[in-house]
Design a protein around this motif. Structure first.
Motif, PDB file in Angstrom:
ATOM      1  N   THR A   1       0.838  -1.203   0.000  1.00  0.00           N
ATOM      2  CA  THR A   1       0.000   0.000   0.000  1.00  0.00           C
ATOM      3  C   THR A   1       0.874   1.255   0.000  1.00  0.00           C
ATOM      4  O   THR A   1       1.699   1.445   0.899  1.00  0.00           O
ATOM      5  N   GLY A   2       0.723   2.079  -1.024  1.00  0.00           N
ATOM      6  CA  GLY A   2       1.485   3.322  -1.098  1.00  0.00           C
ATOM      7  C   GLY A   2       2.932   3.153  -1.507  1.00  0.00           C
ATOM      8  O   GLY A   2       3.695   4.121  -1.480  1.00  0.00           O
ATOM      9  N   ARG A   3       3.347   1.948  -1.885  1.00  0.00           N
ATOM     10  CA  ARG A   3       4.720   1.698  -2.319  1.00  0.00           C
ATOM     11  C   ARG A   3       4.716   1.256  -3.772  1.00  0.00           C
ATOM     12  O   ARG A   3       3.853   0.481  -4.183  1.00  0.00           O
ATOM     13  N   ASP A   4       5.719   1.675  -4.526  1.00  0.00           N
ATOM     14  CA  ASP A   4       5.801   1.196  -5.898  1.00  0.00           C
ATOM     15  C   ASP A   4       6.516  -0.153  -5.929  1.00  0.00           C
ATOM     16  O   ASP A   4       7.118  -0.597  -4.945  1.00  0.00           O
ATOM     17  N   VAL A   5       6.430  -0.794  -7.066  1.00  0.00           N
ATOM     18  CA  VAL A   5       6.970  -2.158  -7.205  1.00  0.00           C
ATOM     19  C   VAL A   5       8.468  -2.197  -6.943  1.00  0.00           C
ATOM     20  O   VAL A   5       8.984  -3.090  -6.258  1.00  0.00           O
ATOM     21  N   ASP A   6       9.197  -1.236  -7.473  1.00  0.00           N
ATOM     22  CA  ASP A   6      10.647  -1.240  -7.331  1.00  0.00           C
ATOM     23  C   ASP A   6      11.062  -1.146  -5.871  1.00  0.00           C
ATOM     24  O   ASP A   6      11.972  -1.847  -5.427  1.00  0.00           O
ATOM     25  N   ALA A   7      10.390  -0.296  -5.097  1.00  0.00           N
ATOM     26  CA  ALA A   7      10.722  -0.146  -3.676  1.00  0.00           C
ATOM     27  C   ALA A   7      10.470  -1.450  -2.928  1.00  0.00           C
ATOM     28  O   ALA A   7      11.281  -1.870  -2.086  1.00  0.00           O
ATOM     29  N   CYS A   8       9.354  -2.107  -3.237  1.00  0.00           N
ATOM     30  CA  CYS A   8       9.050  -3.387  -2.585  1.00  0.00           C
ATOM     31  C   CYS A   8      10.083  -4.452  -2.959  1.00  0.00           C
ATOM     32  O   CYS A   8      10.552  -5.217  -2.109  1.00  0.00           O
ATOM     33  N   ALA A   9      10.428  -4.507  -4.236  1.00  0.00           N
ATOM     34  CA  ALA A   9      11.389  -5.510  -4.701  1.00  0.00           C
ATOM     35  C   ALA A   9      12.748  -5.314  -4.050  1.00  0.00           C
ATOM     36  O   ALA A   9      13.432  -6.288  -3.698  1.00  0.00           O
ATOM     37  N   ARG A  10      13.156  -4.075  -3.867  1.00  0.00           N
ATOM     38  CA  ARG A  10      14.474  -3.822  -3.272  1.00  0.00           C
ATOM     39  C   ARG A  10      14.504  -4.171  -1.788  1.00  0.00           C
ATOM     40  O   ARG A  10      15.560  -4.539  -1.261  1.00  0.00           O
ATOM     41  N   LEU A  11      13.367  -4.067  -1.097  1.00  0.00           N
ATOM     42  CA  LEU A  11      13.304  -4.552   0.286  1.00  0.00           C
ATOM     43  C   LEU A  11      13.607  -6.048   0.339  1.00  0.00           C
ATOM     44  O   LEU A  11      14.348  -6.516   1.197  1.00  0.00           O
ATOM     45  N   VAL A  12      13.012  -6.772  -0.599  1.00  0.00           N
ATOM     46  CA  VAL A  12      13.246  -8.215  -0.662  1.00  0.00           C
ATOM     47  C   VAL A  12      14.696  -8.498  -1.046  1.00  0.00           C
ATOM     48  O   VAL A  12      15.363  -9.345  -0.429  1.00  0.00           O
ATOM     49  N   LEU A  13      15.201  -7.803  -2.035  1.00  0.00           N
ATOM     50  CA  LEU A  13      16.564  -8.038  -2.500  1.00  0.00           C
ATOM     51  C   LEU A  13      17.568  -7.780  -1.391  1.00  0.00           C
ATOM     52  O   LEU A  13      18.549  -8.525  -1.245  1.00  0.00           O
ATOM     53  N   ASP A  14      17.366  -6.758  -0.581  1.00  0.00           N
ATOM     54  CA  ASP A  14      18.282  -6.475   0.526  1.00  0.00           C
ATOM     55  C   ASP A  14      18.357  -7.659   1.483  1.00  0.00           C
ATOM     56  O   ASP A  14      19.431  -8.013   1.967  1.00  0.00           O
ATOM     57  N   ALA A  15      17.211  -8.282   1.743  1.00  0.00           N
ATOM     58  CA  ALA A  15      17.190  -9.439   2.637  1.00  0.00           C
ATOM     59  C   ALA A  15      17.914 -10.629   2.022  1.00  0.00           C
ATOM     60  O   ALA A  15      18.631 -11.366   2.708  1.00  0.00           O
ATOM     61  N   VAL A  16      17.748 -10.803   0.716  1.00  0.00           N
ATOM     62  CA  VAL A  16      18.405 -11.923   0.037  1.00  0.00           C
ATOM     63  C   VAL A  16      19.917 -11.750   0.052  1.00  0.00           C
ATOM     64  O   VAL A  16      20.676 -12.680   0.364  1.00  0.00           O
ATOM     65  N   LEU A  17      20.375 -10.569  -0.262  1.00  0.00           N
ATOM     66  CA  LEU A  17      21.814 -10.327  -0.318  1.00  0.00           C
ATOM     67  C   LEU A  17      22.448 -10.363   1.068  1.00  0.00           C
ATOM     68  O   LEU A  17      23.650 -10.623   1.206  1.00  0.00           O
ATOM     69  N   ALA A  18      21.643 -10.117   2.116  1.00  0.00           N
ATOM     70  CA  ALA A  18      22.171 -10.160   3.475  1.00  0.00           C
ATOM     71  C   ALA A  18      22.235 -11.568   4.028  1.00  0.00           C
ATOM     72  O   ALA A  18      22.906 -11.824   5.028  1.00  0.00           O
ATOM     73  N   ALA A  19      21.524 -12.512   3.384  1.00  0.00           N
ATOM     74  CA  ALA A  19      21.501 -13.899   3.868  1.00  0.00           C
ATOM     75  C   ALA A  19      22.863 -14.544   3.665  1.00  0.00           C
ATOM     76  O   ALA A  19      23.640 -14.143   2.802  1.00  0.00           O
ATOM     77  N   PRO A  20      23.192 -15.560   4.496  1.00  0.00           N
ATOM     78  CA  PRO A  20      24.502 -16.196   4.393  1.00  0.00           C
ATOM     79  C   PRO A  20      24.736 -16.877   3.065  1.00  0.00           C
ATOM     80  O   PRO A  20      23.819 -17.423   2.467  1.00  0.00           O
ATOM     81  N   GLY A  21      25.967 -16.793   2.582  1.00  0.00           N
ATOM     82  CA  GLY A  21      26.337 -17.442   1.330  1.00  0.00           C
ATOM     83  C   GLY A  21      26.751 -18.865   1.559  1.00  0.00           C
ATOM     84  O   GLY A  21      26.589 -19.408   2.655  1.00  0.00           O
ATOM     85  N   PRO A  22      27.322 -19.520   0.564  1.00  0.00           N
ATOM     86  CA  PRO A  22      27.672 -20.931   0.710  1.00  0.00           C
ATOM     87  C   PRO A  22      28.865 -21.164   1.597  1.00  0.00           C
ATOM     88  O   PRO A  22      29.836 -20.421   1.563  1.00  0.00           O
ATOM     89  N   ALA A  23      28.776 -22.183   2.451  1.00  0.00           N
ATOM     90  CA  ALA A  23      29.953 -22.616   3.197  1.00  0.00           C
ATOM     91  C   ALA A  23      30.970 -23.175   2.233  1.00  0.00           C
ATOM     92  O   ALA A  23      32.130 -23.361   2.566  1.00  0.00           O
ATOM     93  N   GLY A  24      30.552 -23.432   1.013  1.00  0.00           N
ATOM     94  CA  GLY A  24      31.436 -23.968  -0.015  1.00  0.00           C
ATOM     95  C   GLY A  24      32.555 -23.038  -0.396  1.00  0.00           C
ATOM     96  O   GLY A  24      33.425 -23.408  -1.170  1.00  0.00           O
ATOM     97  N   ALA A  25      32.575 -21.821   0.108  1.00  0.00           N
ATOM     98  CA  ALA A  25      33.702 -20.949  -0.167  1.00  0.00           C
ATOM     99  C   ALA A  25      34.956 -21.441   0.515  1.00  0.00           C
ATOM    100  O   ALA A  25      36.062 -21.045   0.182  1.00  0.00           O
ATOM    101  N   GLY A  26      34.775 -22.322   1.483  1.00  0.00           N
ATOM    102  CA  GLY A  26      35.922 -22.923   2.162  1.00  0.00           C
ATOM    103  C   GLY A  26      36.406 -22.062   3.304  1.00  0.00           C
ATOM    104  O   GLY A  26      36.138 -20.866   3.384  1.00  0.00           O
ATOM    105  N   PRO A  27      37.148 -22.666   4.243  1.00  0.00           N
ATOM    106  CA  PRO A  27      37.659 -21.913   5.376  1.00  0.00           C
ATOM    107  C   PRO A  27      38.716 -20.924   4.947  1.00  0.00           C
ATOM    108  O   PRO A  27      39.475 -21.164   4.027  1.00  0.00           O
ATOM    109  N   ALA A  28      38.759 -19.785   5.617  1.00  0.00           N
ATOM    110  CA  ALA A  28      39.754 -18.767   5.276  1.00  0.00           C
ATOM    111  C   ALA A  28      41.126 -19.179   5.779  1.00  0.00           C
ATOM    112  O   ALA A  28      41.245 -19.901   6.739  1.00  0.00           O
TER     113      ALA A  28
END
Length: 350
Positions: A323-350
Protein backbone atom coordinates in the motif's frame (compact mmCIF):
# COMPACT_ATOMS: atom_id res chain seq x y z
CA UNK A 1 2.76 -49.69 9.45
CA UNK A 2 3.22 -48.24 5.96
CA UNK A 3 4.45 -50.59 3.24
CA UNK A 4 7.06 -48.06 2.05
CA UNK A 5 8.05 -44.55 2.94
CA UNK A 6 10.31 -42.10 1.13
CA UNK A 7 13.38 -40.79 2.94
CA UNK A 8 14.98 -37.37 2.72
CA UNK A 9 18.52 -37.05 1.37
CA UNK A 10 19.75 -36.47 4.93
CA UNK A 11 18.11 -39.73 6.08
CA UNK A 12 19.65 -41.59 3.13
CA UNK A 13 23.06 -40.17 4.10
CA UNK A 14 22.51 -41.42 7.67
CA UNK A 15 21.62 -44.83 6.25
CA UNK A 16 24.83 -44.81 4.23
CA UNK A 17 26.87 -43.95 7.35
CA UNK A 18 25.36 -46.97 9.09
CA UNK A 19 25.96 -49.21 6.07
CA UNK A 20 29.60 -48.07 5.85
CA UNK A 21 30.27 -48.67 9.55
CA UNK A 22 30.41 -44.98 10.46
CA UNK A 23 27.28 -44.59 12.55
CA UNK A 24 24.45 -46.20 14.46
CA UNK A 25 21.20 -47.42 12.95
CA UNK A 26 19.29 -44.23 12.01
CA UNK A 27 15.94 -43.47 13.59
CA UNK A 28 13.52 -43.99 10.71
CA UNK A 29 9.72 -43.75 10.61
CA UNK A 30 7.67 -46.97 10.94
CA UNK A 31 7.53 -48.72 7.57
CA UNK A 32 8.33 -52.04 5.95
CA UNK A 33 10.58 -50.51 3.29
CA UNK A 34 12.38 -47.25 2.60
CA UNK A 35 12.99 -45.43 -0.70
CA UNK A 36 15.28 -42.57 -1.68
CA UNK A 37 14.02 -39.40 -3.37
CA UNK A 38 14.05 -41.17 -6.76
CA UNK A 39 11.91 -44.07 -5.50
CA UNK A 40 14.78 -46.58 -5.31
CA UNK A 41 14.43 -49.12 -2.49
CA UNK A 42 17.35 -48.54 -0.09
CA UNK A 43 16.41 -50.54 3.02
CA UNK A 44 13.84 -52.99 4.40
CA UNK A 45 12.76 -53.70 7.95
CA UNK A 46 13.13 -57.38 8.88
CA UNK A 47 12.70 -59.38 12.07
CA UNK A 48 16.43 -59.10 12.76
CA UNK A 49 16.41 -55.34 12.21
CA UNK A 50 17.07 -52.91 9.39
CA UNK A 51 18.69 -54.37 6.26
CA UNK A 52 20.26 -51.91 3.84
CA UNK A 53 19.64 -52.95 0.23
CA UNK A 54 21.70 -50.27 -1.50
CA UNK A 55 22.53 -46.60 -1.07
CA UNK A 56 22.62 -44.93 -4.50
CA UNK A 57 25.17 -42.17 -5.24
CA UNK A 58 27.31 -42.83 -2.14
CA UNK A 59 30.51 -44.78 -2.93
CA UNK A 60 31.14 -47.59 -0.42
CA UNK A 61 34.54 -47.23 1.30
CA UNK A 62 35.49 -50.80 0.39
CA UNK A 63 34.94 -50.04 -3.31
CA UNK A 64 37.09 -46.89 -3.07
CA UNK A 65 39.88 -48.80 -1.33
CA UNK A 66 39.77 -51.55 -3.96
CA UNK A 67 39.96 -49.06 -6.84
CA UNK A 68 42.96 -47.35 -5.23
CA UNK A 69 44.74 -50.70 -4.96
CA UNK A 70 43.97 -51.37 -8.62
CA UNK A 71 45.63 -48.04 -9.46
CA UNK A 72 48.75 -49.16 -7.62
CA UNK A 73 48.26 -46.97 -4.57
CA UNK A 74 49.76 -48.71 -1.53
CA UNK A 75 49.05 -47.20 1.91
CA UNK A 76 47.37 -44.11 0.40
CA UNK A 77 47.34 -40.81 2.23
CA UNK A 78 43.99 -39.12 2.92
CA UNK A 79 43.20 -35.45 3.33
CA UNK A 80 39.81 -34.34 4.68
CA UNK A 81 38.08 -31.21 3.41
CA UNK A 82 39.68 -28.27 1.62
CA UNK A 83 43.23 -28.09 0.25
CA UNK A 84 45.97 -27.00 2.64
CA UNK A 85 47.29 -23.47 2.42
CA UNK A 86 50.62 -24.84 1.11
CA UNK A 87 50.48 -27.56 -1.56
CA UNK A 88 53.96 -28.62 -0.46
CA UNK A 89 52.33 -30.17 2.62
CA UNK A 90 50.70 -32.82 0.43
CA UNK A 91 52.18 -36.17 -0.61
CA UNK A 92 52.28 -36.90 -4.37
CA UNK A 93 49.08 -39.00 -4.18
CA UNK A 94 46.08 -37.99 -2.09
CA UNK A 95 42.66 -39.48 -1.44
CA UNK A 96 40.52 -36.38 -0.85
CA UNK A 97 37.56 -37.03 1.45
CA UNK A 98 34.90 -34.33 1.17
CA UNK A 99 32.57 -34.37 4.20
CA UNK A 100 29.28 -32.79 3.20
CA UNK A 101 27.63 -33.02 6.62
CA UNK A 102 24.37 -34.56 5.47
CA UNK A 103 23.99 -32.52 2.28
CA UNK A 104 22.93 -34.51 -0.80
CA UNK A 105 25.90 -36.00 -2.64
CA UNK A 106 24.84 -34.17 -5.82
CA UNK A 107 24.53 -30.77 -4.11
CA UNK A 108 26.51 -27.79 -5.38
CA UNK A 109 28.60 -27.74 -2.20
CA UNK A 110 30.23 -31.01 -3.28
CA UNK A 111 31.23 -29.75 -6.72
CA UNK A 112 32.47 -26.50 -5.15
CA UNK A 113 34.73 -28.43 -2.81
CA UNK A 114 36.01 -30.64 -5.63
CA UNK A 115 36.66 -27.56 -7.78
CA UNK A 116 38.87 -26.14 -5.05
CA UNK A 117 41.14 -29.17 -5.47
CA UNK A 118 41.26 -28.79 -9.26
CA UNK A 119 43.70 -25.92 -8.85
CA UNK A 120 46.09 -28.20 -6.99
CA UNK A 121 46.60 -30.22 -10.16
CA UNK A 122 47.58 -27.14 -12.12
CA UNK A 123 49.80 -25.71 -9.40
CA UNK A 124 53.55 -25.62 -9.32
CA UNK A 125 53.66 -29.15 -7.91
CA UNK A 126 51.63 -31.92 -9.53
CA UNK A 127 49.52 -34.01 -7.13
CA UNK A 128 47.51 -37.07 -8.18
CA UNK A 129 44.05 -36.85 -6.62
CA UNK A 130 40.99 -39.00 -6.08
CA UNK A 131 38.05 -37.00 -4.63
CA UNK A 132 35.24 -38.81 -2.81
CA UNK A 133 32.19 -37.21 -1.09
CA UNK A 134 31.70 -38.86 2.32
CA UNK A 135 28.74 -38.97 4.68
CA UNK A 136 30.62 -38.44 7.91
CA UNK A 137 30.78 -35.18 9.84
CA UNK A 138 33.29 -34.25 12.56
CA UNK A 139 31.00 -34.82 15.58
CA UNK A 140 30.14 -38.33 14.37
CA UNK A 141 33.51 -39.90 13.68
CA UNK A 142 37.14 -38.87 14.05
CA UNK A 143 39.03 -38.14 10.84
CA UNK A 144 41.70 -40.85 11.45
CA UNK A 145 38.97 -43.47 11.72
CA UNK A 146 37.26 -42.12 8.61
CA UNK A 147 40.50 -42.37 6.63
CA UNK A 148 41.08 -45.92 7.89
CA UNK A 149 37.62 -47.02 6.68
CA UNK A 150 38.74 -45.96 3.19
CA UNK A 151 41.99 -47.91 3.54
CA UNK A 152 44.10 -44.77 3.98
CA UNK A 153 46.22 -42.99 6.57
CA UNK A 154 45.22 -39.47 7.56
CA UNK A 155 47.70 -36.85 6.33
CA UNK A 156 45.71 -33.82 7.49
CA UNK A 157 42.42 -31.94 7.33
CA UNK A 158 41.03 -28.47 6.69
CA UNK A 159 37.32 -28.49 7.36
CA UNK A 160 34.69 -25.78 7.48
CA UNK A 161 32.96 -26.35 10.84
CA UNK A 162 29.65 -24.87 9.61
CA UNK A 163 26.77 -26.83 8.14
CA UNK A 164 27.13 -27.29 4.41
CA UNK A 165 25.34 -24.64 2.32
CA UNK A 166 25.03 -24.70 -1.44
CA UNK A 167 24.55 -20.95 -1.82
CA UNK A 168 21.23 -21.59 -3.53
CA UNK A 169 18.00 -20.08 -2.20
CA UNK A 170 14.25 -20.36 -2.46
CA UNK A 171 12.46 -16.99 -2.41
CA UNK A 172 8.93 -17.92 -1.48
CA UNK A 173 6.31 -15.17 -1.75
CA UNK A 174 2.98 -15.66 0.02
CA UNK A 175 -0.05 -13.42 0.37
CA UNK A 176 -3.64 -12.86 -0.66
CA UNK A 177 -4.78 -12.83 -4.26
CA UNK A 178 -4.05 -9.38 -5.67
CA UNK A 179 -1.47 -8.57 -2.98
CA UNK A 180 1.24 -8.00 -5.59
CA UNK A 181 3.24 -11.21 -5.14
CA UNK A 182 3.81 -12.02 -8.80
CA UNK A 183 4.59 -8.43 -9.75
CA UNK A 184 7.18 -8.02 -7.00
CA UNK A 185 8.63 -11.49 -7.66
CA UNK A 186 9.12 -10.67 -11.35
CA UNK A 187 10.96 -7.45 -10.47
CA UNK A 188 13.13 -9.29 -7.94
CA UNK A 189 14.08 -11.75 -10.68
CA UNK A 190 15.16 -8.84 -12.89
CA UNK A 191 17.27 -7.34 -10.10
CA UNK A 192 18.90 -10.69 -9.31
CA UNK A 193 19.73 -11.27 -12.96
CA UNK A 194 21.46 -7.90 -12.96
CA UNK A 195 23.76 -9.20 -10.20
CA UNK A 196 24.77 -12.13 -12.43
CA UNK A 197 22.91 -14.78 -10.45
CA UNK A 198 21.21 -17.82 -11.93
CA UNK A 199 17.49 -17.37 -11.27
CA UNK A 200 14.43 -19.49 -12.08
CA UNK A 201 10.92 -18.03 -11.79
CA UNK A 202 8.24 -20.63 -11.09
CA UNK A 203 5.23 -18.80 -12.49
CA UNK A 204 1.95 -19.82 -10.87
CA UNK A 205 -0.05 -20.10 -14.10
CA UNK A 206 2.66 -22.13 -15.85
CA UNK A 207 2.99 -24.45 -12.86
CA UNK A 208 -0.76 -25.03 -12.90
CA UNK A 209 -0.66 -25.76 -16.64
CA UNK A 210 2.25 -28.18 -16.55
CA UNK A 211 3.61 -29.40 -13.20
CA UNK A 212 0.19 -29.39 -11.52
CA UNK A 213 -2.02 -30.13 -14.52
CA UNK A 214 -5.09 -32.03 -13.41
CA UNK A 215 -5.22 -30.58 -9.91
CA UNK A 216 -8.30 -28.67 -8.82
CA UNK A 217 -8.75 -26.09 -6.08
CA UNK A 218 -9.73 -28.24 -3.12
CA UNK A 219 -7.56 -27.78 -0.05
CA UNK A 220 -5.77 -31.05 -0.74
CA UNK A 221 -5.06 -30.10 -4.36
CA UNK A 222 -3.87 -26.62 -3.42
CA UNK A 223 -1.55 -28.11 -0.81
CA UNK A 224 -0.19 -30.54 -3.38
CA UNK A 225 0.39 -27.70 -5.83
CA UNK A 226 2.38 -25.70 -3.25
CA UNK A 227 4.42 -28.73 -2.20
CA UNK A 228 5.27 -29.46 -5.85
CA UNK A 229 6.42 -25.89 -6.34
CA UNK A 230 8.48 -26.17 -3.16
CA UNK A 231 10.11 -29.42 -4.22
CA UNK A 232 11.18 -28.06 -7.61
CA UNK A 233 12.43 -24.86 -5.99
CA UNK A 234 14.44 -26.86 -3.44
CA UNK A 235 16.10 -28.88 -6.21
CA UNK A 236 17.15 -25.64 -7.91
CA UNK A 237 18.58 -24.33 -4.63
CA UNK A 238 20.35 -27.63 -3.99
CA UNK A 239 22.41 -27.05 -7.11
CA UNK A 240 23.28 -23.48 -6.19
CA UNK A 241 20.55 -21.63 -8.10
CA UNK A 242 17.91 -19.21 -6.91
CA UNK A 243 14.24 -20.14 -7.29
CA UNK A 244 11.54 -17.48 -7.03
CA UNK A 245 7.92 -18.56 -6.58
CA UNK A 246 4.75 -16.75 -5.59
CA UNK A 247 1.75 -18.97 -4.80
CA UNK A 248 -0.91 -17.82 -2.35
CA UNK A 249 0.16 -20.67 0.01
CA UNK A 250 -2.39 -19.82 2.70
CA UNK A 251 -1.60 -22.58 5.21
CA UNK A 252 1.29 -22.39 7.69
CA UNK A 253 1.88 -26.16 7.85
CA UNK A 254 2.45 -26.44 4.10
CA UNK A 255 4.75 -23.40 4.08
CA UNK A 256 6.72 -25.06 6.93
CA UNK A 257 7.07 -28.22 4.84
CA UNK A 258 8.44 -26.19 1.92
CA UNK A 259 10.91 -24.42 4.22
CA UNK A 260 12.09 -27.72 5.66
CA UNK A 261 12.63 -29.21 2.21
CA UNK A 262 14.57 -26.17 0.97
CA UNK A 263 16.84 -26.06 4.02
CA UNK A 264 17.50 -29.79 3.84
CA UNK A 265 18.57 -29.40 0.22
CA UNK A 266 20.39 -26.04 0.31
CA UNK A 267 21.38 -25.67 3.97
CA UNK A 268 20.81 -22.84 6.45
CA UNK A 269 19.66 -19.65 4.77
CA UNK A 270 18.32 -21.64 1.84
CA UNK A 271 14.75 -20.42 2.31
CA UNK A 272 13.47 -16.85 2.47
CA UNK A 273 9.77 -16.39 3.18
CA UNK A 274 8.37 -13.10 1.87
CA UNK A 275 4.94 -12.14 3.20
CA UNK A 276 3.31 -9.67 0.86
CA UNK A 277 1.05 -8.26 3.55
CA UNK A 278 -1.25 -6.04 1.49
CA UNK A 279 -4.55 -5.70 3.42
CA UNK A 280 -7.66 -7.50 2.17
CA UNK A 281 -9.50 -4.22 1.44
CA UNK A 282 -6.64 -3.06 -0.79
CA UNK A 283 -6.56 -6.42 -2.61
CA UNK A 284 -10.30 -6.20 -3.25
CA UNK A 285 -9.94 -2.65 -4.56
CA UNK A 286 -7.42 -3.94 -7.12
CA UNK A 287 -9.67 -6.82 -8.15
CA UNK A 288 -9.11 -6.50 -11.91
CA UNK A 289 -10.32 -10.07 -12.58
CA UNK A 290 -13.44 -9.69 -10.44
CA UNK A 291 -12.52 -12.72 -8.33
CA UNK A 292 -13.30 -11.16 -4.97
CA UNK A 293 -16.67 -9.92 -6.23
CA UNK A 294 -17.53 -13.40 -7.42
CA UNK A 295 -16.38 -14.89 -4.13
CA UNK A 296 -18.54 -12.42 -2.20
CA UNK A 297 -21.52 -13.60 -4.29
CA UNK A 298 -20.70 -17.21 -3.44
CA UNK A 299 -19.73 -18.10 -7.00
CA UNK A 300 -16.20 -19.21 -6.02
CA UNK A 301 -16.16 -21.61 -3.06
CA UNK A 302 -13.25 -21.68 -0.57
CA UNK A 303 -11.75 -18.40 -1.79
CA UNK A 304 -8.78 -17.36 0.35
CA UNK A 305 -9.54 -14.33 2.50
CA UNK A 306 -13.31 -14.53 1.96
CA UNK A 307 -14.67 -18.03 2.52
CA UNK A 308 -11.36 -19.76 3.32
CA UNK A 309 -8.70 -18.68 5.83
CA UNK A 310 -5.31 -17.16 5.17
CA UNK A 311 -2.92 -18.06 7.99
CA UNK A 312 -0.71 -14.99 8.41
CA UNK A 313 2.98 -16.00 8.62
CA UNK A 314 4.77 -15.53 11.93
CA UNK A 315 8.11 -16.70 10.52
CA UNK A 316 8.56 -14.50 7.45
CA UNK A 317 12.05 -13.14 6.85
CA UNK A 318 10.55 -10.21 4.94
CA UNK A 319 7.18 -8.48 5.31
CA UNK A 320 6.05 -6.07 2.61
CA UNK A 321 2.84 -4.04 2.57
CA UNK A 322 2.51 -2.70 -0.96
CA UNK A 323 0.00 0.00 0.00
CA UNK A 324 1.49 3.32 -1.10
CA UNK A 325 4.72 1.70 -2.32
CA UNK A 326 5.80 1.20 -5.90
CA UNK A 327 6.97 -2.16 -7.20
CA UNK A 328 10.65 -1.24 -7.33
CA UNK A 329 10.72 -0.15 -3.68
CA UNK A 330 9.05 -3.39 -2.59
CA UNK A 331 11.39 -5.51 -4.70
CA UNK A 332 14.47 -3.82 -3.27
CA UNK A 333 13.30 -4.55 0.29
CA UNK A 334 13.25 -8.22 -0.66
CA UNK A 335 16.56 -8.04 -2.50
CA UNK A 336 18.28 -6.48 0.53
CA UNK A 337 17.19 -9.44 2.64
CA UNK A 338 18.40 -11.92 0.04
CA UNK A 339 21.81 -10.33 -0.32
CA UNK A 340 22.17 -10.16 3.47
CA UNK A 341 21.50 -13.90 3.87
CA UNK A 342 24.50 -16.20 4.39
CA UNK A 343 26.34 -17.44 1.33
CA UNK A 344 27.67 -20.93 0.71
CA UNK A 345 29.95 -22.62 3.20
CA UNK A 346 31.44 -23.97 -0.01
CA UNK A 347 33.70 -20.95 -0.17
CA UNK A 348 35.92 -22.92 2.16
CA UNK A 349 37.66 -21.91 5.38
CA UNK A 350 39.75 -18.77 5.28
Amino acid sequence: MAARTRLTDAQVAALARHRFGLGAVPDLPPAEGFEDAQGVLVAVREAEGLRVVEVPRWRPPADVARRLRERGWSDPAAWVGWPPAAVEDLPPRVLVLLPVAGAPVDAAVVSSAAAAWAGVRSGGREVELVCVPVTAAAPEVGWPRLAAVYGATLAGSRVDPGTARTGGRVLFFTGLSGAGKSTIAARVVELLLETGRSVTLLDGDEVRSHLSAGLGFSRADRDTNVRRIGWVAAQIAKHGGTAVCAPIAPYAAVRADVRREAEEQAGPGGFVLVHVATPLAECEARDRKGLYARARRGEIPAFTGISDPYEVPTDAEVRVDTTGRDVDACARLVLDAVLAAPGPAGAGPA
